[in-house]
Design an enzyme around this catalytic site. Structure first.
Site, PDB file in Angstrom:
ATOM      1  N   ASP A   1       0.716  -1.510  -0.052  1.00 31.20           N
ATOM      2  CA  ASP A   1      -0.208   0.141  -0.027  1.00 31.20           C
ATOM      3  C   ASP A   1       0.909   1.203  -0.131  1.00 31.20           C
ATOM      4  OD1 ASP A   1      -2.176  -1.433   0.130  1.00 31.20           O
ATOM      5  OD2 ASP A   1      -2.320  -1.560   2.392  1.00 31.20           O
TER       6      ASP A   1
ATOM      7  N   LYS B   1       1.831   1.985  -4.938  1.00 30.07           N
ATOM      8  CA  LYS B   1       2.303   1.632  -6.261  1.00 30.07           C
ATOM      9  C   LYS B   1       1.535   1.940  -7.421  1.00 30.07           C
ATOM     10  CE  LYS B   1       2.486  -2.647  -4.125  1.00 30.07           C
ATOM     11  NZ  LYS B   1       2.159  -2.114  -2.855  1.00 30.07           N
TER      12      LYS B   1
ATOM     13  N   ASN C   1      -5.458 -10.268  -3.317  1.00 28.94           N
ATOM     14  CA  ASN C   1      -5.369  -9.612  -1.986  1.00 28.94           C
ATOM     15  C   ASN C   1      -4.723  -8.205  -2.264  1.00 28.94           C
ATOM     16  OD1 ASN C   1      -2.885 -10.764  -3.142  1.00 28.94           O
ATOM     17  ND2 ASN C   1      -1.815 -11.423  -1.511  1.00 28.94           N
TER      18      ASN C   1
ATOM     19  N   GLY D   1      -4.606  -4.423  -3.644  1.00 29.32           N
ATOM     20  CA  GLY D   1      -5.444  -3.291  -3.923  1.00 29.32           C
ATOM     21  C   GLY D   1      -4.713  -2.218  -4.482  1.00 29.32           C
ATOM     22  N   HIS D   2      -4.769  -1.803  -5.682  1.00 24.30           N
ATOM     23  CA  HIS D   2      -3.904  -0.754  -6.406  1.00 24.30           C
ATOM     24  C   HIS D   2      -4.740   0.387  -6.869  1.00 24.30           C
ATOM     25  CE1 HIS D   2      -0.376  -3.814  -7.093  1.00 24.30           C
ATOM     26  NE2 HIS D   2      -0.775  -3.717  -5.853  1.00 24.30           N
TER      27      HIS D   2
ATOM     28  N   ARG E   1       2.096 -29.416  -5.611  1.00 23.56           N
ATOM     29  CA  ARG E   1       1.644 -30.158  -6.822  1.00 23.56           C
ATOM     30  C   ARG E   1       0.294 -30.701  -7.178  1.00 23.56           C
ATOM     31  NH1 ARG E   1       7.450 -33.313  -6.448  1.00 23.56           N
ATOM     32  NH2 ARG E   1       6.393 -32.990  -4.110  1.00 23.56           N
TER      33      ARG E   1
ATOM     34  N   GLN F   1       2.185  -6.368  -3.113  1.00 16.72           N
ATOM     35  CA  GLN F   1       2.300  -6.295  -2.082  1.00 16.72           C
ATOM     36  C   GLN F   1       3.768  -5.547  -1.599  1.00 16.72           C
ATOM     37  OE1 GLN F   1       1.270  -9.387  -3.109  1.00 16.72           O
ATOM     38  NE2 GLN F   1      -0.724  -8.592  -2.533  1.00 16.72           N
TER      39      GLN F   1
ATOM     40  N   PRO G   1      -8.733  -0.819   8.752  1.00 17.67           N
ATOM     41  CA  PRO G   1      -7.501   0.080   9.213  1.00 17.67           C
ATOM     42  C   PRO G   1      -6.337   0.002   9.034  1.00 17.67           C
ATOM     43  CG  PRO G   1      -8.961  -0.597  11.109  1.00 17.67           C
ATOM     44  CD  PRO G   1      -9.654  -1.261   9.988  1.00 17.67           C
ATOM     45  N   ARG G   2      -5.582   0.669   8.376  1.00 16.60           N
ATOM     46  CA  ARG G   2      -4.129   0.118   8.569  1.00 16.60           C
ATOM     47  C   ARG G   2      -3.356   0.743   9.681  1.00 16.60           C
ATOM     48  NH1 ARG G   2      -3.721   2.680   2.281  1.00 16.60           N
ATOM     49  NH2 ARG G   2      -4.420   0.764   1.344  1.00 16.60           N
TER      50      ARG G   2
ATOM     51  N   LYS H   1       2.819  10.243  -0.455  1.00 19.26           N
ATOM     52  CA  LYS H   1       2.096  10.761   0.454  1.00 19.26           C
ATOM     53  C   LYS H   1       2.743  11.834   1.341  1.00 19.26           C
ATOM     54  CE  LYS H   1      -1.656   7.905   1.451  1.00 19.26           C
ATOM     55  NZ  LYS H   1      -2.600   6.998   1.676  1.00 19.26           N
TER      56      LYS H   1
ATOM     57  N   ASP I   1       2.243  14.778   1.526  1.00 19.53           N
ATOM     58  CA  ASP I   1       1.171  15.675   1.874  1.00 19.53           C
ATOM     59  C   ASP I   1       0.524  15.301   3.273  1.00 19.53           C
ATOM     60  OD1 ASP I   1       0.294  13.675   0.092  1.00 19.53           O
ATOM     61  OD2 ASP I   1      -1.682  14.346   0.817  1.00 19.53           O
TER      62      ASP I   1
ATOM     63  N   GLY J   1      -0.419  13.848  -3.594  1.00 16.87           N
ATOM     64  CA  GLY J   1      -1.718  13.802  -3.598  1.00 16.87           C
ATOM     65  C   GLY J   1      -2.134  12.568  -4.412  1.00 16.87           C
TER      66      GLY J   1
HETATM   67  P1  GDP Z   1      -0.980   0.349  -3.440  1.00 18.46           P
HETATM   68  O1  GDP Z   1      -1.090  -1.064  -3.138  1.00 18.46           O
HETATM   69  O2  GDP Z   1       0.659   0.422  -3.165  1.00 18.46           O
HETATM   70  O3  GDP Z   1      -0.951   0.603  -4.964  1.00 18.46           O
HETATM   71  O4  GDP Z   1      -1.494   1.518  -2.806  1.00 18.46           O
HETATM   72  P2  GDP Z   1      -2.923   1.596  -2.287  1.00 18.46           P
HETATM   73  O5  GDP Z   1      -3.650   2.011  -3.508  1.00 18.46           O
HETATM   74  O6  GDP Z   1      -3.301   0.494  -1.570  1.00 18.46           O
HETATM   75  O7  GDP Z   1      -2.859   2.714  -1.230  1.00 18.46           O
HETATM   76  C1  GDP Z   1      -2.223   4.019  -1.553  1.00 18.46           C
HETATM   77  C2  GDP Z   1      -3.347   5.108  -1.208  1.00 18.46           C
HETATM   78  O8  GDP Z   1      -3.081   6.308  -1.326  1.00 18.46           O
HETATM   79  C3  GDP Z   1      -4.523   5.030  -2.205  1.00 18.46           C
HETATM   80  O9  GDP Z   1      -5.754   5.486  -1.717  1.00 18.46           O
HETATM   81  C4  GDP Z   1      -4.119   6.331  -3.164  1.00 18.46           C
HETATM   82  O10 GDP Z   1      -5.183   7.008  -3.694  1.00 18.46           O
HETATM   83  C5  GDP Z   1      -3.553   7.118  -2.181  1.00 18.46           C
HETATM   84  N1  GDP Z   1      -2.269   8.053  -2.359  1.00 18.46           N
HETATM   85  C6  GDP Z   1      -1.399   7.658  -3.426  1.00 18.46           C
HETATM   86  N2  GDP Z   1      -0.438   8.707  -3.524  1.00 18.46           N
HETATM   87  C7  GDP Z   1      -0.845   9.546  -2.591  1.00 18.46           C
HETATM   88  C8  GDP Z   1      -0.279  10.821  -1.978  1.00 18.46           C
HETATM   89  O11 GDP Z   1       0.790  11.204  -2.629  1.00 18.46           O
HETATM   90  N3  GDP Z   1      -1.034  11.561  -1.347  1.00 18.46           N
HETATM   91  C9  GDP Z   1      -2.258  11.141  -0.782  1.00 18.46           C
HETATM   92  N4  GDP Z   1      -2.927  11.838   0.066  1.00 18.46           N
HETATM   93  N5  GDP Z   1      -2.778   9.990  -1.190  1.00 18.46           N
HETATM   94  C10 GDP Z   1      -2.008   9.103  -2.057  1.00 18.46           C
HETATM   95  P1  IMO Z   2      -0.839  -4.324  -2.080  1.00 13.96           P
HETATM   96  O1  IMO Z   2      -0.385  -5.025  -3.416  1.00 13.96           O
HETATM   97  C1  IMO Z   2      -1.067  -4.438   2.000  1.00 13.96           C
HETATM   98  C2  IMO Z   2      -1.203  -8.696   3.987  1.00 13.96           C
HETATM   99  C3  IMO Z   2      -2.468  -8.829   4.523  1.00 13.96           C
HETATM  100  C4  IMO Z   2      -1.822  -9.827   5.788  1.00 13.96           C
HETATM  101  C5  IMO Z   2      -0.681 -10.583   4.840  1.00 13.96           C
HETATM  102  C6  IMO Z   2      -1.160 -11.912   4.367  1.00 13.96           C
HETATM  103  O2  IMO Z   2      -2.129  -3.416  -2.306  1.00 13.96           O
HETATM  104  O3  IMO Z   2       0.274  -3.534  -1.496  1.00 13.96           O
HETATM  105  P2  IMO Z   2      -2.793 -12.698   2.243  1.00 13.96           P
HETATM  106  O4  IMO Z   2      -4.325 -12.355   2.127  1.00 13.96           O
HETATM  107  O5  IMO Z   2      -1.826 -12.348   1.318  1.00 13.96           O
HETATM  108  O6  IMO Z   2      -2.395 -14.373   2.802  1.00 13.96           O
HETATM  109  O7  IMO Z   2      -2.282 -11.621   3.622  1.00 13.96           O
HETATM  110  O8  IMO Z   2      -0.267  -9.645   3.900  1.00 13.96           O
HETATM  111  N1  IMO Z   2      -1.429  -7.977   2.611  1.00 13.96           N
HETATM  112  C7  IMO Z   2      -1.228  -6.793   2.063  1.00 13.96           C
HETATM  113  N2  IMO Z   2      -1.049  -5.765   3.049  1.00 13.96           N
HETATM  114  N3  IMO Z   2      -1.110  -4.595   0.778  1.00 13.96           N
HETATM  115  C8  IMO Z   2      -1.319  -5.669   0.178  1.00 13.96           C
HETATM  116  O9  IMO Z   2      -1.229  -5.520  -1.248  1.00 13.96           O
HETATM  117  C9  IMO Z   2      -1.352  -6.846   0.678  1.00 13.96           C
HETATM  118  N4  IMO Z   2      -1.621  -8.182   0.255  1.00 13.96           N
HETATM  119  C10 IMO Z   2      -1.447  -8.665   1.223  1.00 13.96           C
HETATM  120  O10 IMO Z   2      -2.973  -7.905   5.275  1.00 13.96           O
HETATM  121  O11 IMO Z   2      -1.056  -9.236   6.760  1.00 13.96           O
HETATM  122 MG    MG Z   3      -2.917  -1.550  -1.806  1.00 12.36          MG
END
Ligand code: GDP
Ligand code: IMO
Ligand code: MG
Length: 422
Positions: free
Chosen positions: A12, A15, A37, A39-40, A141, A222, A302-303, A329, A331, A413
Site C-alpha cells: 500500500d 504503487k 489480495n 488493491g492498487h 503439486r 504487496q 484500518p491500516r 503521501k 502531503d 496527492g
Molecule cells: P498500492 O497498493 O501500493 O497501490 O497502494 P494503495 O492503492 O493500496 O494505497 C495507496 C492510497 O494512497 C490510495 O488510496 C491512493 O489513492 C493514495 N495515494 C497515493 N499517493 C498519494 C499521495 O501522494 N497523497 C495522498 N494523500 N494519497 C495518495
Molecule cells: P498491495 O499490493 C497490504 C497482507 C495482509 C496480511 C498478509 C497476508 O495492495 O500493496 P494474504 O491475504 O496475502 O495471505 O495476507 O499480507 N497483505 C497486504 N497488505 N497491501 C497488500 O497488497 C497486501 N496483500 C496482502 O494484510 O497481513
Molecule cells: Mg494496496
C-alpha cells in the site's frame, strides 16, 4: 527498458499511482505475483479505480496488460474487474493477457484461508482471499491452472482428487461440511470459457516483445516486507514480492531486467498482524490514518501507521537493487511539528542497523529516531521541488542521504497530477 516497480515496506505504498504514471513510457505492464489480495489505486480526472488483479496500466488505451504465471487468479474476482471496467467504458478484450500457467483460486482455498485464521494462535490477518492455500497447492503439486479450466477431462480429474483430500480435512479438522463437485466444476468451466480469449503463453509473448525492443513494466504487488522469504515471516504473504519474483513469475530471464524503482510512503503502514517497530501510539495513529485515509483498498481494514523506517527501506533497496525511489503521501505529513525517521533499533541494550530476522527481536526492537521539524503549509498543489516548504525539502533530502538512493518522484496527492518529478 524493462523496469520493475516494487513496494519497499508492507504494501500500500502507492504503487498503483506510480505504475499508472510510468505505464505511459512502456508497451507492456505485467503483474508477476500475488492475487486479489492486492488493491492498487489509480486516481485520474477525479475518478478512482482500484485494481486487484488487472495491471494498473490498463487505463492507457494502447497498452498490453499481462497476468503472469506467478499470479494466483481468482476467476470470479477477475471477471468482475473486467465487467466493472466495461461499465466504465474501458474495453480490454485485446489488451488483457493471462498466463495459462497461472494457478487458480478455488472456493475451498478461500474458506480454508479464513478457517485457518480463526484457528491460529498467532493470526496473520490475511485478506481471506485464498492466497496462501492456493500457493500451497501449487508447491504441493496439486494446484489447478488456467489451462486446466480449458480441458474438462483434466479439470474433472484434478478437482475430484483435490476434493477427496480436502473434504476429509474440512470435516475432520475444521468441522466444515466441505465442498460438492458439481457446482464448482460447472462454474469454473464457465469461468475458463469466459477467460479463454485472454489466456495464452505469457513467457513467449514477453520474450518475443523484448526481442522486438518493446518495453515492459513489471508491477509488484504487496511489498518487500511481505515477501515470503525476506518479509517478517510468518506475517507475510505467500509469494515473492521482491524484484526477483518478476523473473520466475513471468518467464523473463534476470538479464532482461534493466532497472528497479522502489515505492515508499513518507511514513509506514501495515495491514494485518506482525511486528512494526515504528508504530504510532493509538491516538496519533488514528489521526494519521484519517488524514491519509489509511484503510485497506481490498478489505477496508484500518491500516496501522508509524514513522518512516529507514532501516527497512535500506534493506529493501539492497534486496531489490533499487536505483530510484518514489516517496509517496508527503502531503499527509503537512502540519506536523516534528517528524521522525527511524535510523536503527535497540534490543537488549544493543544497537541494530538491520531488520531483525528473529521474531521476538523484531517484536521488541525499539526504534532510534532522528527528529526533524515539520512544515505548516499544505503541499498538495506544489508541482516543483523547489516550491516545497524548506522543511519538506529537508525531509526528502535527509531521506535521500540516509538511504543513499536517488529520490526521483515525490507524491503530494492521490491524482496523477499531484506528483513532483525531480
Ligand atoms: P498500492 O497498493 O501500493 O497501490 O497502494 P494503495 O492503492 O493500496 O494505497 C495507496 C492510497 O494512497 C490510495 O488510496 C491512493 O489513492 C493514495 N495515494 C497515493 N499517493 C498519494 C499521495 O501522494 N497523497 C495522498 N494523500 N494519497 C495518495
Ligand atoms: P498491495 O499490493 C497490504 C497482507 C495482509 C496480511 C498478509 C497476508 O495492495 O500493496 P494474504 O491475504 O496475502 O495471505 O495476507 O499480507 N497483505 C497486504 N497488505 N497491501 C497488500 O497488497 C497486501 N496483500 C496482502 O494484510 O497481513
Ligand atoms: Mg494496496
Amino acid at each position: 527498458m524493462n523496469l520493475v516497480i516494487v513496494g519497499t515496506q508492507w504494501g500500500d505504498e502507492g504503487k498503483g499511482k506510480i505504475i499508472d504514471i510510468l505505464s505511459k513510457e512502456v508497451n507492456y505492464i505485467v503483474r508477476y505475483q500475488g492475487g486479489s489480495n492486492a488493491g492498487h489505486t489509480v486516481v485520474t480526472n477525479g475518478k478512482e479505480y482500484i485494481f486487484h488483479l488487472i495491471p494498473s496500466g490498463i487505463l492507457h488505451k494502447d497498452k498490453i496488460c499481462c497476468i503472469g504465471n506467478g499470479v494466483v487468479v481468482d476467476p470470479q474476482a477477475l471477471i468482475k474487474e473486467i465487467k466493472d471496467l466495461a461499465k466504465a467504458h474501458i474495453y480490454i478484450d485485446r489488451r488483457l493477457k493471462i498466463s495459462s500457467l497461472a494457478h487458480v483460486i478455488l472456493p475451498y482455498h478461500k474458506v480454508l484461508d479464513q478457517l485457518r485464521e480463526t484457528r491460529r494462535t498467532n493470526k496473520i490477518g490475511t485478506t481471506g482471499r485464498g492466497i496462501g492455500p492456493c500457493y500451497a497447492d501449487k508447491i504441493n503439486r496439486c494446484g489447478i491452472r488456467m489451462v486446466d479450466l480449458l480441458n474438462p477431462g483434466v479439470f474433472k480429474e484434478k478437482l475430484k482428487d483435490n476434493l477427496k483430500e480436502k473434504n476429509e480435512i474440512f470435516k475432520k479438522v475444521y468441522r466444515h461440511v466441505g465442498f460438492g463437485f458439481s457446482s464448482i466444476y460447472k462454474d469454473y468451466l464457465n469461468y475458463g470459457k469466459y477467460l479463454s480469449k485472454y489466456t495464452c503463453n505469457i513467457a513467449i509473448l514477453l520474450n518475443k516483445a523484448t526481442q522486438d525492443k518493446k518495453d515492459i513494466l513489471f508491477e509488484g504487488a504487496q511489498g518487500t516486507f511481505l515477501d515470503i522469504d525476506f518479509g517478517s515471516y510468518p506475517f507475510v504473504t505467500s509469494s515473492s514480492a521482491t524484484a526477483g519474483g518478476a523473473c520466475v513469475g513471468t518467464g523473463l530471464s534476470p538479464v532482461k531486467i534493466d532497472k528497479v524503482v522502489g515505492i515508499a510512503k513518507a511514513y509506514t503502514t501495515r495491514v494485518g498482524e506482525g511486528p512494526f517497530p515504528t508504530e504510532f501510539p493509538p491516538v496519533f495513529a488514528k489521526f494519521i490514518r484519517e488524514k491519509g485515509n489509511e484503510f485497506g483498498a481490498t478489505t477496508g481494514r484500518p491500516r496501522r501507521c508509524g514513522w518512516f523506517d529507514s532501516v527497512m527501506v535500506k534493506e529493501a533497496i539492497l534486496l531489490n537493487s533499487i536505483s530510484e525511489l518514489a516517496i509517496m503521501k508527503l502531503d499527509v505529513l503537512d502540519g506536523l511539528k516534528t517528524i521522525k525517521i527511524c535510523i536503527a533499533y535497540k534490543y537488549k541494550g544493543k544497537l541494530f542497523k538491520e531488520f531483525p530476522d528473529d521474531l521476538e527481536a523484531a517484536k521488541s526492537a525499539k526504534p532510534v529516531y532522528k527528529e526533524m521539524p515539520g512544515w505548516e503549509r499544505t503541499i498538495n498543489k506544489v508541482r516543483r521541488y523547489q516550491d516545497l516548504p524548506l522543511n519538506a525539502q529537508r525531509y526528502i533530502s535527509r531521506l535521500q542521504d540516509v538511504l543513499n538512493t536517488k529520490i526521483s518522484m515525490v507524491s503530494v496527492g492521490s491524482s496523477r497530477e499531484d506528483t513532483i518529478f525531480i
